[in-house]
Design a protein around this motif. Structure first.
Motif, PDB file in Angstrom:
ATOM      1  N   ASN B 224       5.672   8.630  -3.573  1.00  0.00           N
ATOM      2  CA  ASN B 224       4.527   8.142  -4.352  1.00  0.00           C
ATOM      3  C   ASN B 224       5.068   7.431  -5.582  1.00  0.00           C
ATOM      4  O   ASN B 224       5.832   8.026  -6.353  1.00  0.00           O
ATOM      5  CB  ASN B 224       3.652   9.323  -4.798  1.00  0.00           C
ATOM      6  CG  ASN B 224       2.468   9.561  -3.899  1.00  0.00           C
ATOM      7  OD1 ASN B 224       2.305   8.900  -2.877  1.00  0.00           O
ATOM      8  ND2 ASN B 224       1.630  10.510  -4.271  1.00  0.00           N
ATOM      9  N   ASN B 251       4.190   4.868  -1.110  1.00  0.00           N
ATOM     10  CA  ASN B 251       2.767   4.742  -1.385  1.00  0.00           C
ATOM     11  C   ASN B 251       2.615   4.247  -2.826  1.00  0.00           C
ATOM     12  O   ASN B 251       3.054   4.922  -3.765  1.00  0.00           O
ATOM     13  CB  ASN B 251       2.093   6.102  -1.201  1.00  0.00           C
ATOM     14  CG  ASN B 251       0.594   6.043  -1.380  1.00  0.00           C
ATOM     15  OD1 ASN B 251      -0.013   4.992  -1.234  1.00  0.00           O
ATOM     16  ND2 ASN B 251      -0.006   7.170  -1.688  1.00  0.00           N
ATOM     17  N   LEU B 253       0.640   3.659  -5.963  1.00  0.00           N
ATOM     18  CA  LEU B 253      -0.587   4.145  -6.593  1.00  0.00           C
ATOM     19  C   LEU B 253      -0.934   3.290  -7.810  1.00  0.00           C
ATOM     20  O   LEU B 253      -0.040   2.781  -8.504  1.00  0.00           O
ATOM     21  CB  LEU B 253      -0.406   5.601  -7.058  1.00  0.00           C
ATOM     22  CG  LEU B 253      -0.507   6.665  -5.984  1.00  0.00           C
ATOM     23  CD1 LEU B 253       0.785   6.797  -5.211  1.00  0.00           C
ATOM     24  CD2 LEU B 253      -0.866   8.003  -6.613  1.00  0.00           C
ATOM     25  N   ILE B 290      -0.967   1.811   0.270  1.00  0.00           N
ATOM     26  CA  ILE B 290      -1.640   1.428  -0.968  1.00  0.00           C
ATOM     27  C   ILE B 290      -2.726   2.440  -1.270  1.00  0.00           C
ATOM     28  O   ILE B 290      -3.570   2.723  -0.410  1.00  0.00           O
ATOM     29  CB  ILE B 290      -2.300   0.033  -0.774  1.00  0.00           C
ATOM     30  CG1 ILE B 290      -1.252  -1.048  -0.671  1.00  0.00           C
ATOM     31  CG2 ILE B 290      -3.280  -0.298  -1.862  1.00  0.00           C
ATOM     32  CD1 ILE B 290      -0.640  -1.409  -1.992  1.00  0.00           C
ATOM     33  N   ASP B 291      -2.706   2.950  -2.452  1.00  0.00           N
ATOM     34  CA  ASP B 291      -3.801   3.767  -2.965  1.00  0.00           C
ATOM     35  C   ASP B 291      -5.092   2.956  -2.832  1.00  0.00           C
ATOM     36  O   ASP B 291      -5.105   1.768  -3.135  1.00  0.00           O
ATOM     37  CB  ASP B 291      -3.446   4.032  -4.436  1.00  0.00           C
ATOM     38  CG  ASP B 291      -4.475   4.780  -5.213  1.00  0.00           C
ATOM     39  OD1 ASP B 291      -4.265   4.912  -6.429  1.00  0.00           O
ATOM     40  OD2 ASP B 291      -5.478   5.236  -4.642  1.00  0.00           O
ATOM     41  N   SER B 292      -6.167   3.582  -2.404  1.00  0.00           N
ATOM     42  CA  SER B 292      -7.387   2.792  -2.209  1.00  0.00           C
ATOM     43  C   SER B 292      -7.895   2.205  -3.520  1.00  0.00           C
ATOM     44  O   SER B 292      -8.634   1.217  -3.515  1.00  0.00           O
ATOM     45  CB  SER B 292      -8.486   3.625  -1.541  1.00  0.00           C
ATOM     46  OG  SER B 292      -8.882   4.687  -2.378  1.00  0.00           O
TER      47      SER B 292
END
Lengths: 382, 406
Positions: B224, B251, B253, B290-292
């Motif tokens: 992350n 990911n 964020l 990708i973080d939404s």
């Protein structure tokens, strides 16, 4: 409708999406499946070219190319899945119908009866094959994916072969990616239908259209001009090639022909056997067909016309070249002969280390030729 | 596998490979024919290859799927949402030994969710056919019987992931988690060097140590990484590092407001954003997630070709969150906490969640005029924190695409 996505939920991330979106992963999945189809030749190379965008919203593209083996699909899919790649194009070859597994061959031939416009044709084939001449089947097929900036959407009327019509129209409206499968005019209709129907069945979320020939139909135009039924194979039982040819020529059953002119389109009678598909072998480039032209030139040494004895000698030499597969061998041994008013082929095939002669005759005269051969005590291999 | 009816659609999930699928229309009919009469086709073989249906299907499974297919005709779902949450994020503790500058969590009280409470939540989630459980905290590795938590989730066929700082991960603990059936572990790291990481996070050595342990194991893992002005140029180094470790993903964020920092100081500028997107486009050989809250990145790359099901804030539409006290929230970054006791009632009837489902109609500001509204919707948590209103539009979004200019 069907769609799927991969990924585990990650706390603190409020649902994480993949940069490689399902549509692009779908194209990757479609490509993998397409390459795995039983009519795709796994021994041929995959030629890839693609454009890559350097920066977001940049209009600068870089074009790149590469050649890959079938076991390098992961590398190809990695390129395809990159968001920087805007368009992607691969060339791959299909397997010659003579080399198809029995089951696949039967499946292909059964497609013929579904060819629009051909429902009333009678297919009483015994041992059909495509044209053995150099202008025979073009078995290359392209797989291209791109973003479509212009959308002919609202009034789009799919034409030709259409599979999954609703998905097709929805996808066009949704402005998703487009995959285009392309083939040359001498591609085989049944191959195109096989590819499309397999893809349509496997991927119902993909709409497929296209396939009309240049006459606006499926059987009359130059598109899909190569037929699976054009010739019938008659394999002769004798392994004494030279003697058999002398009988055929002596009894007036076959009359050798040669091709002349810059492009070899003109066909004229000749005294001896002429290697029809190799008429311009002197101009062949080695790098295009992986070393085969070098081997051929070494064996032929510039000679193109052969007496029956010389022909048998050349055939034996060609049969010993390991890099020539069964279709290559047949293709290189092919001579054009007139039988009646028809241009047919005299060639050889390799089976289990033995070489057999074959006549490949226009389908309509098969029975007649077989009768004449029997009349002259020339045995046919069953 | 878990099969769940949604209106007109069957959803399927395989915890082993993390694939979620949606089947409707002719394809659903094709599946039904296969289950009822054994009619096979290439599409069915594809479902089998994707492991969405077993190759050898038991009578019990067959009946279960057929029942769910039947339910697709009668089930209803709230506006723009699934009938039940696709996934639930559960913070099982507030305790964390670290003191990261960017942390948005309240770690002043040490609260740990009792296993009994957790077990009840999981049982309820199982009954609703939730697909995924994402565990976090505080630092979840500090929970003494963490493997038991994981085992409980996995025994209910849901997938289980953990997000961690890495603090406390040992080979022994990892073995226990692996044996309990953990599907994925995500380690938070904001820099490829201690210096860069320390601008926003604590515990660099612990994170690196845990990543080394994970790299040598069979457990799938990722990193992350919060995108900030002070680390955006380090992104390529993080990518290379993750690839060396053979991590499954990075990911990305979106940086969110924290009580400990001046938010504006570390927010990405438009130039930083473009730099990041350019770097993302070049990445090969590792998955980028990708973080939404960062859906604008997907919009920037794919424009209106993006499918809403794979973009945009999922709070209250795809997932919900439960804190260590067992209280429900749409998302851990929001302040909207509910005292509702029943998970399904919360999902169906919470006024907070209803607001999130009506964002398209109620949003104002720049987002209202953006052509990407329906697929992005901005980050409601950030807008709530900065402008005290979840309906407020984003300010200075680098991807804003005004409709009148399209």
């Amino acid at each position: 409708m069907f769609t799927y996505w991969r990924g585990y939920e990650i706390d603190g991330s409020s649902t994480a999406y993949n940069i490689v979106v399902p549509q692009r992963e779908l194209i990757s999945e479609v490509l993998r499946y397409f390459i795995s189809l039983k009519i795709i030749d796994r021994k041929s190379d995959i030629f890839l070219s693609y454009t890559e965008r350097e920066k977001s919203a940049s209009k600068e593209f870089e074009c790149k190319k590469g050649k890959y083996k079938h076991d390098e699909m992961e590398k190809i899919c990695e390129i395809l899945e990159s968001p920087a790649v805007d368009s992607f194009f691969i060339n791959v070859d299909c397997i010659h119908p003579d080399k198809l597994y029995h089951q696949v061959r039967n499946e292909l031939y059964s497609i013929s009866k579904t060819r629009p416009g051909a429902e009333d044709r009678v297919y009483n084939y015994i041992n059909p094959t495509v044209s053995p001449f150099r202008f025979g089947p073009d078995l290359r097929v392209t797989f291209e994916f791109s973003f479509e900036e212009e959308q002919a959407v609202e009034n789009h009327e799919p034409e030709g072969l259409v599979f999954n019509r609703e998905a097709l129209v929805n996808n066009l409206r949704g402005r998703h990616f487009t995959i285009t499968l392309g083939c040359g005019p001498c591609f085989i209709y049944e191959y195109a239908a096989y590819i499309n129907s397999k893809l349509a069945e496997r991927f119902p979320e993909i709409g497929i259209d296209g396939g009309l020939d240049c006459e606006g139909g499926f059987i009359d135009g130059c598109t899909y001009s190569c037929s699976l039924y054009e010739y019938e194979r008659i394999t002769l039982a004798s392994e004494n090639i030279a003697e058999t040819i002398k009988i055929l020529m002596g009894e007036g059953l076959i009359f050798p022909q040669k091709n002349v002119g810059r492009y070899g389109h003109e066909i004229l009678p000749c005294e001896n056997l002429f290697l029809f598909n190799l008429y311009n072998v002197d101009r062949w480039l080695d790098e295009i067909i992986g070393g085969k032209s070098k081997a051929l030139k070494g064996i032929l040494e510039g000679k193109k016309e052969y007496t029956p004895e010389e022909y048998e000698c050349i055939v034996r030499k060609l049969s010993e070249v390991e890099m020539f597969d069964s279709v290559d061998f047949m293709h290189y041994c092919t001579c054009c002969v007139k039988i009646g008013d028809n241009n047919c082929a005299l060639t050889c095939i390799k089976e289990n280390g033995r070489v057999w002669m074959e006549l490949r005759v226009v389908s309509e005269i098969r029975d007649d030729v077989v009768n004449k051969l029997r009349l002259h005590n020339i045995s046919i291999k069953e | 596998m878990i099969y769940r009816a949604e209106p007109g659609t069957l959803m399927m999930f395989n915890a082993d490979n993390g694939i979620t699928a949606v089947v409707s229309g002719n394809e659903l009919y094709s599946l039904k024919k296969y289950l009822e009469a054994g009619v096979e086709n290439e599409f069915i073989y594809r479902l089998i290859d994707l492991k969405l249906i077993p190759e050898e299907i038991s009578e019990c499974e067959r009946q279960e799927i057929l029942k769910e297919i039947e339910n697709t005709e009668s089930i209803s779902a709230p506006l723009r949402s699934f009938a039940v949450p696709e996934s639930i994020h559960i913070d099982i503790t507030t305790f964390c030994p670290l003191n990261c500058p960017q942390c948005y969590k309240d770690t002043s009280k040490n609260i740990e969710m009792p296993f009994g409470k957790f077990s009840d939540i999981i049982d309820r989630a199982k009954a609703l056919k939730v697909f995924q459980i994402a565990l976090g905290g505080g630092e979840p590795l500090t929970v003494g019987n963490l493997p038991a938590f994981v085992k409980k989730v996995v025994s209910c066929k849901m997938s289980c992931t953990i997000t961690t700082s890495g603090c406390g991960l040992t080979e022994e603990l990892l073995d226990e988690l692996r044996e309990s059936g953990i599907n994925h572990i995500q380690v938070s790291l904001n820099g490829s060097t201690k210096e860069i990481n320390s601008y926003s996070r604590d515990g660099f050595d612990e994170a690196v140590s845990s990543l080394n342990i994970l790299s040598g194991s069979s457990v799938q893992f990722g990193i992350n990484w919060v995108a900030r002005r002070d680390n955006v140029k380090d992104f390529e180094n993080i990518v290379n590092y993750a690839k060396e470790l053979k991590a499954d993903n990075i990911n990305i964020l979106r940086y969110k407001p924290s009580v400990r920092e001046d938010y504006g100081k570390n927010l990405l500028t438009k130039e930083d954003f473009n730099l990041l997107v350019a770097a993302i486009r070049k990445v090969r050989g590792i998955k980028i997630k990708i973080d939404s809250a960062f859906s604008n990145i997907l919009c920037h790359i794919y424009g209106n070709r993006i499918n809403p099901i794979n973009c945009g804030c999922g709070a209250g539409r795809r997932f919900m969150m439960i804190d260590p006290l067992g209280r429900f929230k749409p998302c851990s970054h929001m302040s909207l906490v509910s005292e509702e006791q029943d998970m399904l009632q919360y999902w169906l009837n919470s006024p907070d969640i209803a607001k999130l489902r009506q964002i398209e109609e109620c949003i104002y500001g720049d987002c209202k005029h953006c052509s990407y509204l329906k697929v992005c919707r901005g980050c409601r948590a950030i807008c709530e924190r900065l402008q005290n209103d979840i309906n407020a539009g984003e300010i200075n979004c680098p991807v804003l695409n005004r409709k009148e200019m399209v």
